[in-house]
Design a protein around this motif. Structure first.
Motif, short mmCIF file in Angstrom:
data_model
loop_
_atom_site.label_atom_id
_atom_site.label_comp_id
_atom_site.label_asym_id
_atom_site.label_seq_id
_atom_site.Cartn_x
_atom_site.Cartn_y
_atom_site.Cartn_z
N UNK A 137 0.84 -1.19 0.00
CA UNK A 137 0.00 0.00 0.00
C UNK A 137 0.87 1.24 0.00
N UNK A 138 1.91 1.23 0.82
CA UNK A 138 2.83 2.37 0.86
C UNK A 138 3.50 2.57 -0.49
N UNK A 139 3.91 1.46 -1.13
CA UNK A 139 4.55 1.56 -2.45
C UNK A 139 3.60 2.19 -3.47
N UNK A 140 2.33 1.74 -3.46
CA UNK A 140 1.36 2.27 -4.41
C UNK A 140 1.10 3.75 -4.17
N UNK A 141 0.96 4.14 -2.91
CA UNK A 141 0.75 5.55 -2.58
C UNK A 141 1.93 6.39 -3.03
N UNK A 142 3.15 5.90 -2.73
CA UNK A 142 4.37 6.62 -3.13
C UNK A 142 4.43 6.76 -4.65
N UNK A 143 4.07 5.69 -5.37
CA UNK A 143 4.12 5.71 -6.83
C UNK A 143 3.16 6.76 -7.39
N UNK A 144 1.94 6.79 -6.88
CA UNK A 144 0.94 7.75 -7.36
C UNK A 144 1.36 9.19 -7.07
N UNK A 145 1.92 9.40 -5.88
CA UNK A 145 2.39 10.74 -5.52
C UNK A 145 3.53 11.17 -6.45
N UNK A 146 4.43 10.24 -6.73
CA UNK A 146 5.56 10.57 -7.61
C UNK A 146 5.10 10.86 -9.03
N UNK A 147 4.10 10.11 -9.52
CA UNK A 147 3.55 10.39 -10.85
C UNK A 147 2.97 11.79 -10.88
N UNK A 148 2.21 12.14 -9.85
CA UNK A 148 1.66 13.50 -9.76
C UNK A 148 2.79 14.53 -9.75
N UNK A 149 3.82 14.29 -8.94
CA UNK A 149 4.92 15.23 -8.83
C UNK A 149 5.69 15.41 -10.13
N UNK A 150 5.87 14.31 -10.87
CA UNK A 150 6.55 14.42 -12.15
C UNK A 150 5.70 15.11 -13.19
N UNK A 151 4.37 14.98 -13.04
CA UNK A 151 3.45 15.58 -14.01
C UNK A 151 3.25 17.07 -13.74
N UNK A 152 3.02 17.41 -12.47
CA UNK A 152 2.76 18.80 -12.11
C UNK A 152 3.25 19.06 -10.70
N UNK A 153 4.25 19.90 -10.56
CA UNK A 153 4.91 20.08 -9.27
C UNK A 153 4.12 20.86 -8.24
N UNK A 154 3.16 21.68 -8.66
CA UNK A 154 2.44 22.52 -7.70
C UNK A 154 1.69 21.67 -6.69
N UNK A 155 1.92 21.92 -5.41
CA UNK A 155 1.25 21.17 -4.37
C UNK A 155 1.90 19.85 -4.04
N UNK A 156 3.03 19.51 -4.67
CA UNK A 156 3.70 18.24 -4.37
C UNK A 156 4.10 18.18 -2.90
N UNK A 157 4.62 19.28 -2.38
CA UNK A 157 5.02 19.29 -0.97
C UNK A 157 3.84 19.02 -0.06
N UNK A 158 2.68 19.59 -0.37
CA UNK A 158 1.49 19.36 0.43
C UNK A 158 1.07 17.90 0.37
N UNK A 159 1.11 17.31 -0.82
CA UNK A 159 0.73 15.91 -0.98
C UNK A 159 1.71 15.00 -0.26
N UNK A 160 2.99 15.30 -0.32
CA UNK A 160 3.99 14.51 0.39
C UNK A 160 3.77 14.59 1.90
N UNK A 161 3.47 15.78 2.41
CA UNK A 161 3.22 15.92 3.84
C UNK A 161 2.00 15.11 4.25
N UNK A 162 0.99 15.07 3.37
CA UNK A 162 -0.20 14.28 3.67
C UNK A 162 0.14 12.79 3.76
N UNK A 163 0.94 12.30 2.82
CA UNK A 163 1.32 10.89 2.82
C UNK A 163 2.16 10.56 4.05
N UNK A 164 3.09 11.43 4.40
CA UNK A 164 3.94 11.18 5.57
C UNK A 164 3.11 11.18 6.85
N UNK A 165 2.07 12.01 6.89
CA UNK A 165 1.15 11.99 8.02
C UNK A 165 0.42 10.65 8.10
#
Length: 247
Positions: A137-165
């Motif tokens: 589950x963690x791998x899948x979440x990380x993968x989706x977040x990274x796809x988003x980050x590679x596609x569009x960087x705006x808000x990546x930090x917010x999404x990463x903080x959400x996942x780490x939470x």
């Protein structure tokens, strides 16, 4: 490029680099500035990514102790973030401006809501109190977040903080350090794809880059003195602001 445009881009890079180091959302400043300079949306996003990349990297020097404590999380997350960032950057290179504009506000709003409800959602997902999600589950979440980050960087930090939470990293400053390291992985690989595909506006990007280098380090130092509750409020406010602007 006239003096006013140059000053706008340098200032946007300075604020954007600092914002990414503190709470994420730095692209809120760099992306609109590049659009104002006449760069098309897809190229503006790619140029913003390469311009603020050093801000992510230099901010890590301010978090050396925190990163040593979380080296295990970084190593385990690396494969998903490498793969996902390459996929996301490739998708951007083949996406038209119309679809790109439609997706931006929805992605930002989802990331902000996830961060806001993160602690309660983690309790619901892991009722035993262990705070640990299954590795797939963690791998899948990380993968989706990274796809988003590679596609569009705006808000990546917010999404990463959400996942780490969600995975149990509750201290905001500790999570901020890990967030910056993971964002550096994503932005570095995305930048490599953007360079290969030739969608970078190098002139405006250099101006934003000049400000972002200093902004990333200064932002990391400033983040240490912010109350964690205040920092969470800033992160949520930045996310809502991003969503509202792009809607």
């Amino acid at each position: 490029m006239d003096a006013t445009t140059l000053a706008l881009l340098i200032g946007a890079g300075l604020v954007g680099g600092a914002c990414n180091a503190v709470a994420g959302g730095g692209t809120f400043f760099t992306f609109p500035a590049l659009l104002a300079a006449g760069v098309p949306p897809v190229a503006a996003n790619a140029t913003s990514a390469i311009s603020i990349w050093p801000g992510h990297a230099t901010s890590l020097f301010g978090y050396r102790e925190e990163l040593r404590r979380h080296a295990g999380r970084l190593k385990s997350a690396a494969p998903a973030f490498v793969l996902g960032s390459l996929i996301g950057a490739w998708l951007l290179s083949v996406t038209g401006n119309g679809l790109f504009r439609q997706l931006i506000p929805w992605l930002l709003l989802a990331a902000t809501v996830l961060f806001a409800i993160g602690p309660r959602l983690r309790s619901w997902i892991a009722p035993t109190g262990s705070g640990t999600l299954p590795k797939p589950v963690i791998f899948l979440i990380d993968l989706l977040v990274a796809i988003y980050g590679g596609y569009f960087g705006a808000g990546l930090g917010i999404l990463l903080m959400a996942v780490l939470t969600l995975i149990g990293l509750s201290d905001v400053n500790e999570a901020n350090a890990v967030k910056n390291a993971l964002a550096t992985i994503v932005s570095s690989l995305a930048v490599a794809v953007f360079i290969v595909t030739g969608i970078i506006a190098w002139g405006p990007g250099a101006a934003v880059l000049a400000g972002a280098v200093a902004g990333g380090y200064l932002g990391a130092r400033f983040a240490r003195w912010i109350n964690p509750r205040i920092l969470r409020a800033i992160i949520i406010a930045v996310g809502l602001g991003l969503s509202w602007i792009y809607f």
